[in-house]
Design an enzyme around this catalytic site. Structure first.
Site, PDB file in Angstrom:
ATOM      1  N   CYS A   1     -17.329  -5.765   3.622  1.00  0.00           N
ATOM      2  CA  CYS A   1     -18.697  -5.559   4.090  1.00  0.00           C
ATOM      3  C   CYS A   1     -18.683  -4.289   4.925  1.00  0.00           C
ATOM      4  O   CYS A   1     -18.079  -4.251   5.990  1.00  0.00           O
ATOM      5  CB  CYS A   1     -19.153  -6.741   4.929  1.00  0.00           C
TER       6      CYS A   1
ATOM      7  N   ASN B   1      -5.635  -9.479  -7.864  1.00  0.00           N
ATOM      8  CA  ASN B   1      -5.692 -10.135  -6.571  1.00  0.00           C
ATOM      9  C   ASN B   1      -6.954 -10.965  -6.365  1.00  0.00           C
ATOM     10  O   ASN B   1      -6.964 -11.870  -5.530  1.00  0.00           O
ATOM     11  CB  ASN B   1      -5.590  -9.099  -5.445  1.00  0.00           C
TER      12      ASN B   1
ATOM     13  N   THR C   1       0.828  -1.208   0.000  1.00  0.00           N
ATOM     14  CA  THR C   1       0.000   0.000   0.000  1.00  0.00           C
ATOM     15  C   THR C   1       0.863   1.259   0.000  1.00  0.00           C
ATOM     16  O   THR C   1       0.614   2.194  -0.776  1.00  0.00           O
ATOM     17  CB  THR C   1      -0.944   0.002   1.215  1.00  0.00           C
TER      18      THR C   1
ATOM     19  N   GLN D   1       0.713  -9.413  -5.887  1.00  0.00           N
ATOM     20  CA  GLN D   1       0.289 -10.800  -6.037  1.00  0.00           C
ATOM     21  C   GLN D   1       1.203 -11.600  -6.956  1.00  0.00           C
ATOM     22  O   GLN D   1       1.337 -12.811  -6.803  1.00  0.00           O
ATOM     23  CB  GLN D   1      -1.151 -10.856  -6.566  1.00  0.00           C
TER      24      GLN D   1
END
Length: 411
Positions: free
Chosen positions: A338, A159, A73, A187
């Protein structure tokens, strides 16, 4: 050892490689700041230099091109912001960023921040139904807008669905107009061949914990002729691009993991792709409704990450299936977040043309170095019943209440 009896979420993180554990254990007993001039500091500095050389060798880069960071990141943020600011400083009109909707949120959210705060404009490149960049469309965007494009970004491998992207072909298109390209290779690194020197990339992000190294360290490869505007300032470490005390312990672990994994890359790729195909064939047999997302790549020809399986299981909430599998000791992922209790569709599948409802009905299984045939068989035994139960529970919300925005997506 993980709590789950069968761990099929290696794309999120994987076990610490024994070589990395050994290297870190040795360094934990030592003291010294790599920037200090005394003996202890020089010793720590040698550890960092040796780690830098080893990781760069695996990546096909020169050691001076490797900038240590805290992970993927941070590397993505430094690359995108650094390239953008440097380019706009030279040409204020070059404020567009070529980007595809399948990118990890470390890239997407950085682009969004640049749009909101730095007057950047995203030029969205489409992908095909398998999640692979549409090169012709990208070419047309570049030819039409090249005078105002600051940079391009293309992940090496997705990913979620595992689709490997045409990095070299894309960088060649951008190079015709002098446009630098960044790649999130988190990845792909040490899962498929990733040669920085021959890629044509300006920058490339990688992370240690995806390959059996420690959490909290990664790297950004920066081509020697590329200039970045630093994101943080301080002691002028890492070519004055990333100030902060270097973590010799983590660097040693990162290097040990990268070297160990690279030595068995071809054999492990073949083993995982064989396991993946066994799983694909049997999942589609046992759950006829299941739809594989991403390129099939039956022959392990480099179209898909070797250990990646990503399925749509129609009319069931991905989170419901995840929890049902977790209850029987199988760890998987939906590849989506979520937010506030409302399930979110996979932004990757939405970019691939799927509707929001089916983009919530997904499950990602990712195999790793300790995944066995028995692990896959346990999944195959549990999956049909878990799917039927999740399907019976139904979807958590109507499409009208679902939004594609959100954060927290796992790699």
């Amino acid at each position: 050892m993980n709590n789950s009896a069968v761990y099929l979420d290696h794309a999120a993180t994987t076990d610490l490689n024994p070589a990395a554990l050994s290297a870190m254990t040795e360094q934990f007993s030592q003291t010294g700041n790599p920037s200090s001039l005394h003996g202890a500091g020089r010793r720590a500095n040698r550890v960092v230099d040796e780690a830098r050389t080893a990781i760069a060798k695996v990546a096909g880069a020169h050691p001076t091109e490797l900038i240590f960071t805290s992970g993927g990141t941070e590397s993505d943020n430094l690359a995108l912001k650094g390239l953008f600011w440097n380019r706009t400083a030279k040409n204020p009109l070059a404020r567009s960023i070529l980007v595809a909707g399948i990118e990890h949120h470390a890239v997407l959210d950085t682009v969004s921040w640049l749009e909101a705060h730095e007057d950047a404009t995203a030029l969205w490149m489409p992908v095909d139904a398998d999640g692979v960049l549409d090169l012709q469309a990208a070419k047309e965007l570049i030819e039409e807008h090249h005078e105002r494009i600051a940079l391009g970004t293309i992940m090496w491998a997705n990913n979620e669905v595992g689709a490997i992207q045409p990095v070299v072909a894309f960088t060649a298109l951008a190079a015709k107009y002098g446009i630098p390209v960044h790649s999130d290779a988190v990845q792909a690194f040490d899962s498929v061949p990733t040669n920085f020197a021959t890629s044509g990339l300006a920058t490339m992000a990688v992370s240690a914990h995806k390959i059996g190294g420690p959490v909290g360290i990664g790297a950004l490869f920066v081509r020697r002729d590329v200039v970045l505007m630093p994101v943080q300032h301080g002691g002028g470490h890492e070519r004055k691009l990333r100030s902060g005390t270097l973590n010799a312990v983590a660097a040693a672990g990162f290097a040990a993991a990268a070297t160990a994994v690279h030595e068995t890359l071809a054999a492990e790729s073949a083993r995982l792709s064989e396991l993946r195909e066994y799983a694909v064939q049997n999942i589609t047999r046992l759950v006829p409704d299941a739809v594989l997302n991403g390129p099939r790549d039956e022959d392990n020809a480099g179209l898909r990450l070797p250990g990646n399986l990503h399925f749509t299981f129609p009319e069931c909430e991905g989170d419901s299936l995840l929890f049902l599998l977790d209850m029987v000791g199988i760890a998987s992922s939906t590849g989506s977040a979520c937010t506030a209790g409302v399930p979110q569709p996979s932004h990757v599948l939405v970019a691939m043309g799927r509707d929001a409802r089916s983009a919530r009905s997904v499950q990602r299984f990712t195999l790793g170095h300790r995944t066995t045939h028995k692990d896959v068989d346990i999944l195959l035994e549990a999956l049909p019943d878990a799917y039927q139960r999740a399907k019976k529970a139904g979807m958590a919300a109507d499409e009208s209440s679902i939004h594609t925005a959100g954060t927290g997506f796992t790699r």
